[in-house]
Design an enzyme around this catalytic site. Structure first.
Site, mmCIF file in Angstrom:
data_model
loop_
_atom_site.group_PDB
_atom_site.id
_atom_site.type_symbol
_atom_site.label_atom_id
_atom_site.label_comp_id
_atom_site.label_asym_id
_atom_site.label_seq_id
_atom_site.Cartn_x
_atom_site.Cartn_y
_atom_site.Cartn_z
ATOM 1 N N HIS A 83 0.834 -1.202 0.000
ATOM 2 C CA HIS A 83 0.000 0.000 0.000
ATOM 3 C C HIS A 83 0.871 1.257 0.000
ATOM 4 C CE1 HIS A 83 -3.108 2.880 0.951
ATOM 5 N NE2 HIS A 83 -2.517 3.183 2.087
ATOM 6 N N ALA A 84 1.937 1.235 0.785
ATOM 7 C CA ALA A 84 2.844 2.391 0.852
ATOM 8 C C ALA A 84 3.481 2.644 -0.510
ATOM 9 C CB ALA A 84 3.919 2.157 1.913
#
Length: 119
Positions: A83-84
């Protein structure tokens, strides 16, 4: 705590730092676009430069992890890290588009005003 749990916790902390840097950059990009709307290109440019510093900081964190895997080290999978990375990639694209839009806005203003806008 096991070594795997420690690795995952460290990766999650790194991921959160990436997300925070990317989020700060996104906020600055959106603020810069508001200043573009007001034809305050100097302030917009300052904010885009600030956003770029956060993007670079997030990218350095990502690179640390990617290089571990490139060296053959076992890297724990983390959905938060994925996600990052996604967030960073999206914000970097937003930054690129904002930079391009600012150049377009400046050129339009130059044509309308018949004068050169400070870059």
């Amino acid at each position: 705590m096991s070594d795997k749990e420690n690795e995952l916790e460290a990766l999650n902390m790194l991921s959160m730092q990436m997300i925070l840097h990317a989020g700060d950059a996104r906020n600055d990009i959106m603020e810069a676009l508001k200043f573009c709307e007001e034809e305050n290109y100097e302030k917009a440019e300052e904010l885009l430069e600030k956003a770029d510093k956060d993007i670079v900081a997030a990218h350095k964190l990502q690179t640390q992890t990617v290089q571990k895997e490139a060296r053959g080290e076992d890297v724990t999978f983390s959905l938060l890290f994925a996600h990052a990375q996604d967030t960073l990639m999206t914000v970097k694209s937003e930054w690129e588009i904002a930079k391009r839009m600012m150049r377009i806005f400046k050129r339009i203003d130059e044509k309308i005003d018949g004068k050169k806008v400070i870059k």
